[in-house]
Design a protein around this motif. Structure first.
Motif, PDB file in Angstrom:
ATOM      1  N   UNK A  33       0.830  -1.217   0.000  1.00 21.76           N
ATOM      2  CA  UNK A  33       0.000   0.000   0.000  1.00 21.76           C
ATOM      3  C   UNK A  33       0.861   1.262   0.000  1.00 21.76           C
ATOM      4  N   UNK A  34       2.092   1.151   0.447  1.00 22.28           N
ATOM      5  CA  UNK A  34       2.964   2.323   0.545  1.00 22.28           C
ATOM      6  C   UNK A  34       3.838   2.526  -0.694  1.00 22.28           C
ATOM      7  N   UNK A  35       4.007   1.494  -1.495  1.00 24.62           N
ATOM      8  CA  UNK A  35       4.831   1.613  -2.696  1.00 24.62           C
ATOM      9  C   UNK A  35       4.013   2.220  -3.837  1.00 24.62           C
ATOM     10  N   UNK A  38       2.105  -0.252  -9.248  1.00 19.73           N
ATOM     11  CA  UNK A  38       2.824  -0.941 -10.305  1.00 19.73           C
ATOM     12  C   UNK A  38       4.290  -1.217  -9.987  1.00 19.73           C
ATOM     13  N   UNK A  39       4.759  -0.859  -8.803  1.00 21.24           N
ATOM     14  CA  UNK A  39       6.156  -1.091  -8.428  1.00 21.24           C
ATOM     15  C   UNK A  39       6.283  -2.473  -7.807  1.00 21.24           C
ATOM     16  N   UNK A  40       6.388  -3.474  -8.660  1.00 21.46           N
ATOM     17  CA  UNK A  40       6.507  -4.851  -8.169  1.00 21.46           C
ATOM     18  C   UNK A  40       7.958  -5.230  -7.902  1.00 21.46           C
ATOM     19  N   UNK A  41       8.883  -4.534  -8.549  1.00 21.62           N
ATOM     20  CA  UNK A  41      10.298  -4.866  -8.394  1.00 21.62           C
ATOM     21  C   UNK A  41      10.772  -4.654  -6.958  1.00 21.62           C
ATOM     22  N   UNK A  42      10.361  -3.554  -6.340  1.00 17.65           N
ATOM     23  CA  UNK A  42      10.771  -3.279  -4.964  1.00 17.65           C
ATOM     24  C   UNK A  42      10.214  -4.326  -4.013  1.00 17.65           C
ATOM     25  N   UNK A  43       8.946  -4.666  -4.208  1.00 17.05           N
ATOM     26  CA  UNK A  43       8.340  -5.681  -3.346  1.00 17.05           C
ATOM     27  C   UNK A  43       9.015  -7.034  -3.545  1.00 17.05           C
TER      28      UNK A  43
END
Length: 166
Positions: A33-35, A38-43
């Motif tokens: 929820x904080x990213x 569409x930022x799946x790379x960081x997760x």
């Protein structure tokens, strides 16, 4: 005896206690929820690091990841607040309680002849007496036919029986 769950974290298979799984799921959801959207790379990177920490603590595949191990790993990784504020569109809202779908039906509890006027009054949340009076005036002065009232009597289903209906 505790229930366990098999999960893939960072492309590695782990066996987790149910409470450890729930804690880890909440942690990942909070970070998601904080990213940015569409930022799946960081997760994925966070999951891989979490898997590395679990591999350090769980040296054999037969051991189970417990809640203590998950909490220790979360302390090492950092709180979700360290990843920023939740996105405006990802903030948790109270679940909406949907109103039941309203259907036009003949009333069982407020009926004079067939329950048509009572059902219309329930549907529009109006006073049944005023609906009856308007119907009578329309029938007498030609705006509404008696045949239409009879047709509604035949076509409209009766309201379901409940304990409150008499």
């Amino acid at each position: 005896m505790k229930e366990t769950i098999n999960a893939n974290i960072g492309s590695l298979a782990f066996t987790l206690d149910c409470d450890a799984y729930e804690k880890l799921k909440e942690y990942f959801d909070d970070i998601r929820r904080r990213l940015p959207e569409g930022d799946t790379e960081t997760l994925d990177d966070i999951e891989c690091r979490m898997a590395e920490i679990f591999r350090e603590k769980v040296n054999t595949p037969m051991r189970v990841v417990t809640l203590d191990i998950v909490q220790e790993a979360i302390e090492r990784m950092g709180a979700p607040a360290d990843f920023g504020e939740p996105r405006a569109d990802a903030r948790t809202e109270e679940p909406r309680i949907e109103e039941p779908r309203r259907c036009l039906r003949r009333s069982r509890k407020d009926r004079s002849i067939a329950g048509i006027c009572g059902g219309i009054a329930e549907f529009f949340d109006a006073d049944p007496t005023s609906i009856r009076l308007a119907t009578l005036l329309l029938i007498l002065f030609g705006g509404l036919s008696v045949w239409l009232y009879i047709l509604l009597w035949i076509v409209l289903p009766s309201a379901p029986e409940t304990e409150n209906n008499n």
